[in-house]
Every structure is written in structure tokens, then in C-alpha cells.
Design an enzyme around this catalytic site. Structure first.
Site, mmCIF file in Angstrom:
data_model
loop_
_atom_site.group_PDB
_atom_site.id
_atom_site.type_symbol
_atom_site.label_atom_id
_atom_site.label_comp_id
_atom_site.label_asym_id
_atom_site.label_seq_id
_atom_site.Cartn_x
_atom_site.Cartn_y
_atom_site.Cartn_z
ATOM 1 N N HIS A 34 0.944 -1.196 -0.068
ATOM 2 C CA HIS A 34 -0.017 0.127 0.003
ATOM 3 C C HIS A 34 0.804 1.173 0.015
ATOM 4 O O HIS A 34 1.894 1.200 0.611
ATOM 5 C CB HIS A 34 -0.954 0.185 1.242
ATOM 6 C CG HIS A 34 -0.295 0.006 2.514
ATOM 7 N ND1 HIS A 34 -0.286 -0.834 3.631
ATOM 8 C CD2 HIS A 34 0.627 0.901 2.957
ATOM 9 C CE1 HIS A 34 0.759 -0.689 4.445
ATOM 10 N NE2 HIS A 34 1.187 0.309 4.266
ATOM 11 N N HIS A 76 -0.724 4.688 9.994
ATOM 12 C CA HIS A 76 0.144 5.620 9.722
ATOM 13 C C HIS A 76 -0.103 6.724 10.505
ATOM 14 O O HIS A 76 0.265 8.084 9.680
ATOM 15 C CB HIS A 76 0.348 5.749 8.047
ATOM 16 C CG HIS A 76 0.706 4.622 7.322
ATOM 17 N ND1 HIS A 76 -0.244 3.567 7.217
ATOM 18 C CD2 HIS A 76 1.609 4.070 6.652
ATOM 19 C CE1 HIS A 76 0.317 2.655 6.525
ATOM 20 N NE2 HIS A 76 1.543 3.103 6.058
ATOM 21 N N HIS A 83 11.103 -1.002 1.060
ATOM 22 C CA HIS A 83 11.173 0.445 0.939
ATOM 23 C C HIS A 83 11.691 1.177 2.211
ATOM 24 O O HIS A 83 11.352 0.788 3.344
ATOM 25 C CB HIS A 83 9.833 1.129 0.300
ATOM 26 C CG HIS A 83 8.427 1.044 1.255
ATOM 27 N ND1 HIS A 83 8.084 -0.064 1.662
ATOM 28 C CD2 HIS A 83 7.895 1.813 1.852
ATOM 29 C CE1 HIS A 83 6.957 -0.003 2.522
ATOM 30 N NE2 HIS A 83 6.648 1.173 2.694
#
Lengths: 279, 116
Positions: free
Chosen positions: A12, A59, A193
Site C-alpha cells: 500500500h 500511519h 522500501h
């Protein structure tokens, strides 16, 4: 009795939401990512699960550092999406199933997972984007959802081994439900990442591919690593692969890989997608 | 920057308890940016908004200077800082370029190369 019919793991990034809002699915940059979902959408149309247990990391939408649960489980009739700070259009609320949530919560705590329960829970892009990617034709996904949030914001994070065991405990919980329900487990995060620090932009294709293979052939392979080692191998946010491990841990019995896609990059991220079916 | 014991990967920082305490005010301010009205209030009076959230002088400075590595060193957490970056109109490739000292084009090229 209820049965876990399969697991889906996906990456995502907020930029996916922007791409959907701007209809960029067939744009050359995005096409290799979005096209990967077609076989999974078809599988979902055929299998028609009733419930989705969604393993994701918040997040900084629902949870702040004032109270940071390691594992949190939603227990609400619906879950709302909200502005995460960038003004991207939000999605309509997602249906929950509070009764099933409490059944899951009761089982997990009896199984020594002392989770945090949430009767109100805003779900961010990590939860909402997989819904849009897996059921793009639906205004809201045709399943009742149970969000399971794992802390990846503040260390210490739960270990890979612990997350795998959480998945196994979820599987035991679902197996104890008496109704004829088809349950799909969705894991949202990773793959490699890194957004922050001088090593920003770090991607590790070799490790990602080995990790994806391992979920088929030796699912506990990644549980040998500490989170520090996973960060070294996959980047600071690559550690979100904990969502994939939890999902894989939740798949009981004989598990067959039905589909995978892997594409670099979307935004700063190596994007992976896997579909597992429980026989 | 403080590091969890034994962790040493160049250019890579773990947001542990020490950092969570150090950066609390800064992260709380960034968390407030989930709300569009707060983003506008910040834009209208940056220094006043920082004071209201109790940022220390160093944190005020790195906010003012848009110093991404400085924000991390001051206890900023990337998930909350991303909301500040949004106000500035910076995407994650911009942030990557600022932290690595590369141009944005070079940073994006590096990401493409990683896929080969």
C-alpha cells in the site's frame, strides 16, 4: 463452521489512492501494478467470502504516540476512512461485524494475545486501498471487515515470529466459529522500501523475491529475523512485511499459491501481491 | 541520533522510546495536520502554531528550514512528518531527494534501477 478460504497480501502507498482518484490505472507508470490485481479480483468474485480480516499498520491516522497498541482489533459496526493530511478523497465507511469481532477478541485473549479493542477506529490507506484494489467495481467491498492493526510506528515492534503466531491464533479463533462463513485474510504492507534517512529509496528485490517464495515453500522462513535485521534487509518501512507474515500464519492446512505480482517502483516502494488458497 | 542498542545501518534510524520522547511535541503537531483546519492554521502562523504545540527551539528551527534530516534528528517520526510534507506539497520522492542530496530525477531513476 467458519473457514478461512484464503489469504491475500499486498503493498500500500498513499499515491495509489491519488492514482485511483485520477483514474490512472492504465497509465504506463501504474499499469503494471493495477493489472496485477485482475486474477485476484476474479478469485474473489468466484469464492465470495463473507468476512475479511484485514491485517494492516496505521500511519498516524487513528493512533498517536500518546497510546500506541502493539496489536489492536476493531470491534465496531463500521469503520470510517478520513483525511490523513493530504486531502485525498476519502472512501465511504466499511461494514464491520461487532459480534464476530468480539468473538475474535475473546479467542485471542484466551490464547494469550492481550490485544487492544477499538469500538471506534479510523482506518487509513493501508486498510482502505486493498478494499478498492480488490473490489474496484464496488462502492464499498461486499464483505464485513475486521481490522487488525499492528504497530510499525514506534519500537519495539512485535517480532516476526510473534506476528506469525498471531496469525495462527486468528486461524484457531475462526475455526471455532460455528456459522458457515467464508473468511479471507488480507495483509497490507511492504515490500521493501525506506522513506526516511540518508538511505531513503532503498529497495531490495532479491530479498523480496526470496520472501515471497518462502511464503509458499517455507512460510516461517522470515521469522528467523529480528526486526532490526528486517529493516537492514528491506528498509525502515519494509518491516511492514510483518502484515504478510501474520496473514500467512492465519492460513490453515494445505495452502496453494494461486497468483503473484511484483513490480518496482510504485512511489518509493517495491509492490508485491500474492494470493493463497486454502485447500 | 539515538539508536536502539546494537542497530547500526548507515542512514537508517529506528524510532525507539528515546526518539518517541524527544519528538513528542513535534509529532503531536504533525498529527494535528490530519485536520484541514489545522493545516490552514499552521500556514497562517507557522511560528505561533509551533509554540502552541510546545516545540523546542531546535524543532522550531528545523520546521522553519524544512530540514528533513534535522526533523528526523529532532525526534520526528516519518509517518507524522509525512503530513507536514503534504502541507509543503512535497511527495516522497521529493523527501528522498532532499535526504540523499540527489536531484528528484536522479532519485526516481534510482528507484527504477532497483527494479532491473
Amino acid at each position: 463452521m467458519a473457514k478461512i478460504v484464503g489469504g491475500i497480501t499486498t503493498s500500500h502507498v498513499p499515491a495509489i489512492g491519488r492514482a485511483i482518484a485520477q483514474n490512472l490505472q492504465q497509465d504506463p507508470y501504474w499499469k503494471p501494478f493495477f493489472d496485477g490485481f485482475a486474477p485476484v479480483q476474479k478469485w474473489l468474485d468466484e469464492v465470495k467470502p463473507d468476512v475479511a480480516i484485514v491485517i494492516y499498520n496505521d500511519h498516524g491516522l487513528n493512533f498517536f504516540l500518546d497510546k500506541m497498541p502493539t496489536f489492536a482489533v476493531g470491534a465496531a459496526a463500521q469503520y470510517c476512512n478520513a483525511d490523513e493530511g493530504w486531502g485525498i478523497p476519502t472512501l465511504p465507511p466499511f461494514a464491520g461485524d461487532a459480534e464476530l469481532s468480539w468473538r475474535l477478541i475473546n479467542s485471542l485473549v484466551a490464547d494469550e494475545f492481550d490485544i487492544t479493542t477499538c469500538q471506534e477506529m479510523l482506518v487509513d490507506h493501508a486498510f482502505s486501498l486493498p478494499m478498492k484494489l480488490l473490489w474496484p467495481e464496488h462502492e464499498t467491498p461486499p464483505v464485513r471487515t475486521i481490522p487488525v492493526c499492528i504497530n510499525t510506528v514506534q519500537y519495539p515492534l512485535p517480532s516476526a515470529a510473534r506476528c506469525y503466531k498471531l496469525g495462527e491464533a486468528i486461524a484457531r479463533a475462526v475455526a471455532s466459529w460455528p456459522e458457515e462463513l467464508k473468511v479471507v485474510v488480507i495483509g497490507s504492507g511492504g515490500l521493501s522500501h525506506q522513506l526516511d534517512g540518508e538511505r531513503a529509496g532503498f529497495i531490495n528485490k532479491a530479498f523480496d523475491l526470496q520472501f515471497m517464495d518462502s511464503l509458499s515453500t517455507a512460510p516461517k522462513w522470515a521469522t528467523q529475523y529480528s526486526n532490526e535485521e528486517l529493516v537492514e534487509q528491506t528498509g525502515t518501512q519494509g518491516v511492514e512485511l510483518l502484515m504478510w507474515l501474520t496473514t500467512r500464519g492465519a492460513l490453515p492446512g494445505e495452502v496453494v499459491e494461486r497468483h503473484r505480482n511484483y513490480h518496482i517502483p510504485i512511489s518509493n516502494t517495491a509492490a508485491g501481491l500474492m494470493l493463497f488458497e486454502c485447500r | 541520533m539515538t539508536q536502539a542498542s546494537g542497530f547500526n545501518v548507515p542512514g537508517t534510524y529506528l524510532f525507539d522510546g528515546d526518539m518517541a520522547m524527544k519528538g513528542y511535541a513535534l509529532n503531536k503537531m504533525c498529527f494535528s495536520f490530519n485536520d484541514a483546519a489545522n493545516r490552514q492554521a499552521f500556514a497562517a502562523d507557522e511560528a505561533g502554531y509551533c509554540r502552541r504545540y510546545g516545540l523546542n527551539a531546535e524543532q522550531c528551527r528545523v520546521v522553519h528550514e524544512r530540514d528533513v534530516l534535522g526533523l528526523l534528528a529532532a525526534g520526528g517520526n516519518v509517518y507524522y512528518l509525512a503530513k507536514f510534507a503534504g502541507i509543503l506539497g512535497l511527495d516522497v520522492q521529493d523527501l528522498g531527494a532532499l535526504q540523499t542530496g540527489m536531484s528528484k530525477e536522479a532519485f526516481k531513476q534510482m528507484l527504477l534501477e532497483a527494479g532491473k
